[in-house]
Design a protein around this motif. Structure first.
Motif, mmCIF file in Angstrom:
data_model
loop_
_atom_site.group_PDB
_atom_site.id
_atom_site.type_symbol
_atom_site.label_atom_id
_atom_site.label_comp_id
_atom_site.label_asym_id
_atom_site.label_seq_id
_atom_site.Cartn_x
_atom_site.Cartn_y
_atom_site.Cartn_z
ATOM 1 N N LEU A 278 17.442 45.156 17.053
ATOM 2 C CA LEU A 278 17.702 43.667 16.395
ATOM 3 C C LEU A 278 18.562 43.233 15.285
ATOM 4 O O LEU A 278 19.174 42.445 15.227
ATOM 5 N N HIS A 279 18.426 44.490 14.265
ATOM 6 C CA HIS A 279 19.371 44.107 13.139
ATOM 7 C C HIS A 279 20.738 44.139 13.298
ATOM 8 O O HIS A 279 21.328 43.859 12.576
ATOM 9 N N LYS A 280 21.256 44.725 14.673
ATOM 10 C CA LYS A 280 22.610 44.823 14.837
ATOM 11 C C LYS A 280 23.050 43.643 15.381
ATOM 12 O O LYS A 280 24.191 43.069 15.350
ATOM 13 N N THR A 281 22.173 42.730 16.330
ATOM 14 C CA THR A 281 22.476 41.603 17.043
ATOM 15 C C THR A 281 21.941 40.105 16.375
ATOM 16 O O THR A 281 22.751 38.996 16.633
ATOM 17 N N LEU A 282 21.127 40.305 15.680
ATOM 18 C CA LEU A 282 20.460 38.980 15.110
ATOM 19 C C LEU A 282 21.437 38.527 13.987
ATOM 20 O O LEU A 282 21.595 39.042 12.994
#
Ligand code: SF4
Length: 451
Positions: free
Chosen positions: A207-211
């Motif tokens: 998630l930390h890559k896409t959010l």
């Protein structure tokens, strides 16, 4: 990243980007979510009712917090041009006229055209990583505002558990106040919550890559250890994630706590969202737990510290806020004039539920006086450099509403029933919270006593 072209109207955008995919496609179903980890519930935007996430599924796959079988089925419906029933809010608006714009274009245009096409073409059983997320870890809160309820505040839970449910209410929203909403917090604060564990696992892996945007809400999120854990992650992993962080906070904090928060968010470019809609004592009556002077002082402290990027004040326009809303907005202008137009923005969100607290329940004279004062406010500030267009639009929309709208929502109870519930509720609220309605809202004395 937005997919709407600057020269396009929202209708043109809808026709070009959404209608060419299907008659019901909406990017929010794939890329946006609100997730309540205390109860394990999720929804795609704030209109469809939340649904339960299976513990077994999140244990096997943390992204099941968002990619539930229900959402996958609704995505398939949208790909076929069918309308998921939970999105009724949008369908009702779209059916009202061929040119009416529901929230579907607004909620889709924040994603790129490529993202929207990918979503539309993706097999519906595939998992999708979110782009925008609002998350609540639990319902711990030190406030118990009159228009909130035990599902979102442990102080409200304490009121109901100590004094029992509010009695004698008949209109919609009465059940907000009749029980302690234990289904909203199914794990104790010291229990291991599989939903929270799944969120952190998903966050660390993908998630930390896409959010792009993460907004932490509550309860009061700064009372949750999980919020501080996440802030710590951002500090320790600088540069690893491009996620923009925002926090909803009631800012009911003493100097020590606000300094701790400032320290924790320094360098993170955090945006803070806070709520208030009335001035001084009126605000303290409505938002039980608030110390207005402390709240305003904390706004100043935050902006002065340079630790937050921007402040946003969300005003929930309820009946009682009308008496001091214009003065409150003047106070917000003082702030903007001191710290700059972009230091703070405000939105005026008109309360519909519980309908007995709606502005439409107020006597006509009070609504009209507020409308006149708001017009004066606009005359004074509209051409100044301190108001954003969106703020001007919200004030104009409220003036229209106060003059023309007679009922809080379709199918609401009659005004007699709403007025009776208004008095029945605030009489009990006074006793439980040690307040005195007439002392604060003396202008309403004759009307209130006459109900
Ligand atoms: S169609 Fe409307 S209600 Fe449904 S997710 Fe999109 S914006 Fe929300």
């Amino acid at each position: 990243m937005r997919s709407k072209r600057p020269e396009e109207s929202f209708l043109e955008y809808k026709q070009r980007v959404l209608d060419t995919k299907s008659a019901s496609f909406c990017g929010a179903k794939w890329y946006n979510a609100t997730i309540w980890l205390g109860s394990g519930q999720t929804t795609s935007c704030h209109h469809p009712l939340p649904h339960q996430v299976s513990v077994e599924q999140v244990l096997a796959n943390p992204s099941a917090l968002h990619n539930t079988p229900q959402k996958k089925e609704q995505r398939a419906q949208m790909q076929r041009g069918e309308r998921p029933t939970g999105c009724e809010y949008c369908w009702r608006i779209e059916d009202s006229s061929a040119t009416a714009i529901s929230d579907r274009p607004y909620k889709s245009m924040i994603f790129s055209e490529e993202e929207l096409s990918d979503a539309f073409n993706l097999p519906p059983d595939r998992d999708v990583n979110l782009r925008t997320l609002e998350i609540a870890f639990d319902r711990t809160c030190n406030f118990a505002c009159s228009y909130c309820n035990p599902a979102f505040s442990t102080t409200w839970v304490r009121d109901i558990k100590t004094n029992g449910g509010y009695s004698g209410l008949h209109s919609d929203g009465r059940n907000h106040y009749t029980h302690s909403h234990d289904a909203s917090q199914i794990y104790g604060y010291t229990d291991t919550n599989p939903y929270v564990e799944a969120f952190f696992k998903w966050w660390e892996t993908d998630l930390h890559k896409t959010l792009r945007e993460l907004r932490i809400t509550g309860g009061e999120p700064l009372m949750s250890g999980h919020t501080w854990k996440l802030l710590e992650w951002f500090k320790e992993n600088r540069g690893k994630s491009n996620t923009k962080l925002a926090i909803n906070s009631n800012l009911g904090m003493d100097d020590k706590q606000i300094d701790k928060f400032i320290d924790a968010v320094k360098g993170l470019e955090v945006e803070v969202y806070t709520s208030c809609e009335a001035y001084g004592e009126d605000a303290e009556y409505i938002r039980d737990g608030l110390n207005y002077k402390q709240w305003f002082g904390n706004l100043v402290k935050l902006i002065k510290s340079g630790a937050v990027k921007q402040l946003h004040v969300m005003a929930t326009i309820n009946g009682l806020s009308l008496l001091s809303l214009p003065k409150f907005l003047e106070h917000m202008m003082d702030f903007k004039m001191g710290w700059g137009r972009d230091s703070l923005t405000f939105t005026l969100n008109i309360l519909r539920f519980p309908s007995f607290q709606s502005p439409t329940v107020m006597p006509f004279g009070i609504r009209e006086e507020c409308a006149v004062e708001l017009e004066k406010f606009l005359t004074k500030f509209e051409d100044s450099k301190y108001l954003h267009q969106m703020e001007i639009e919200h004030i104009k929309r409220l003036i229209e509403y106060l003059r023309n709208v007679k009922t809080p929502h379709d199918g609401a109870s009659s005004i007699d029933i709403l007025e009776k519930d208004f008095k029945t509720f605030y009489e009990q609220y006074d006793q439980r919270r040690n307040k005195k309605f007439i002392d604060t809202f003396w202008l309403l004395e004759d009307w209130y006593n006459g109900i």
